[in-house]
Design an enzyme around this catalytic site. Structure first.
Site: not given
Ligand code: CP3
Length: 355
Positions: A38, A42, A162, A51, A87
């Site tokens: 991640r 953010r 999910y 974004r 994602d």
């Molecule tokens: O640097 C990076 O790792 C970016 C790429 C990335 C994202 N999601 C971007 C993202 C990766 C590798 C993921 C994987 C992901 N997504 C996982 C596996 C990794 C882990 O953390 O266990 C999981 C479980 C998800 C599902 C998911 N998507 C979650 C739990 C969330 C967060 C929700 C929140 O807002 O708190 C997301 C959204 C997400 N994925 C964001 C990003 C940058 C935030 C969305 C935003 O910025 O609007």
């Protein structure tokens, strides 16, 4: 890649650029590679600015934006790898499943998958729908030059969690009830999701991603026996489908202290370790021959620098027991993390002796 055993015939690539792939292949070089799960997201003001006005799942399908957001942490922190901005639910979206990513919540599924009809109605994932992904990866590989790009996918179990829960869950009760109660239907569902993950990863590798990570984020919800019976075979299928590619693979989950030995048998060379297990102990649970990735507690980055520095040194010291170590956090960067602290951690890791 079929083995992680060090060989004496190949030269050790000591350049920082080569450090991640050297460690991934189970060898020590003078440099310890570091990146952060991640790292794009953010914690970065430039991410929040870029974004603005684009919803998450739209951003993931826009090759220009994906390229820019993937590059941001590489340019800023000098990490040794980029991770594709995407994602785990993107393959579900491309297959035609109604998913939204709700800010501050995570993925939400409009119609959860809970019945025989729901499972049978799951669409196939057509690689033709992933053109945007290949385009983004190719652009990134060109732009990154020698810095490796990590492609990734969600693992079948985490995707199933999910789909069945309909969104994030604390106890994964519906998922477990489905798994224990309807093993034949579970097999159909996990088989379909293993196929999604294989297709998604293959497209990234074919376009030039040089490492692949399978995120089984919620596997730690299961006891080892259930993991072995209901999850491991499908993750193994995903990795096996990539055996013909010469791409090192990382297998990571959260809360997986009791599962590390089994996860190491899934087919990935590198095992990612979450922050709950001391890394040296994780190395012995994983068994010989596997490089490790991890495992600083992301919350430590919110503490004072002297606390952070001691913790980083501790992780680096404990990682010396493994044939290769990729320094990382034990889970994703917390959004409230000061990005300057991340850069400082990169510099510190690079300054420490890697052997
Ligand atoms: O640097 C990076 O790792 C970016 C790429 C990335 C994202 N999601 C971007 C993202 C990766 C590798 C993921 C994987 C992901 N997504 C996982 C596996 C990794 C882990 O953390 O266990 C999981 C479980 C998800 C599902 C998911 N998507 C979650 C739990 C969330 C967060 C929700 C929140 O807002 O708190 C997301 C959204 C997400 N994925 C964001 C990003 C940058 C935030 C969305 C935003 O910025 O609007």
């Amino acid at each position: 890649m079929s083995t992680t055993e060090p060989t004496t015939t190949e030269p050790i690539n000591d350049s920082l650029d080569g450090a991640l792939l050297t460690a991934a292949r189970g060898r020590r070089s003078d440099h310890l590679p570091v990146w952060f799960m991640r790292q794009a997201g953010r914690s970065l003001p430039e991410y929040r600015a870029r974004r603005q006005g684009t919803v998450m799942l739209q951003a993931c399908q826009d090759p220009d934006l994906v390229t820019e957001l993937t590059m941001q942490p590489v340019s800023r922190h000098g990490v040794d790898a980029a991770i594709l901005f995407s994602d785990i639910v993107v393959p579900l979206v491309v297959a035609g499943i109604d998913v939204d990513i709700v800010p501050g919540v995570g993925p939400v599924i409009e119609a959860p998958v809970r019945s025989l009809e729901d499972v049978r109605a799951l669409p196939q994932l057509d690689p033709a729908g992933l053109d945007f992904l290949g385009t983004a990866v190719r652009r990134l590989v060109a732009e990154l030059d020698s810095t490796p790009l990590i492609g990734f996918s969600g693992a079948p179990f985490t995707l199933a969690a999910y789909l069945i829960e309909g969104g994030p869950s604390k106890d994964h009760a519906l998922t477990k009830a489905f798994m224990y109660g309807r093993p034949e239907l579970w097999d159909e569902l996990l088989s379909a999701l293993a196929e999604y993950a294989s297709v998604f990863l293959r497209v990234q590798a074919a376009a030039g991603a040089s490492v692949l990570q399978l995120f089984d984020s919620w596997a730690g919800a299961l006891p080892a026996a259930a993991y072995e019976r209901y999850v491991l075979p499908y993750s193994r299928r995903v990795f096996a489908s990539l055996d013909d590619l010469d791409v090192p693979r990382i297998h990571f989950g959260v809360g997986t202290g009791e599962l590390l030995g089994l996860m190491a048998q899934a087919g990935a060379e590198i095992v990612g370790v979450d922050w709950r297990v001391p890394l040296a102990q994780a190395v012995s649970r994983i068994g010989p021959g596997h490089p490790v990735q991890g495992n600083l507690d992301p919350a430590i980055l919110l503490a004072d620098w002297d606390v952070i520095e001691a913790a980083v040194r501790e992780v680096v010291g404990q990682g010396r027991d493994a044939p290769g170590h990729i320094f990382n956090l034990g889970h994703g960067v917390l959004p409230q993390t000061d990005p300057e602290v991340l850069t400082r951690v990169v510099d510190l890791v690079h300054s420490l002796p890697a052997r």
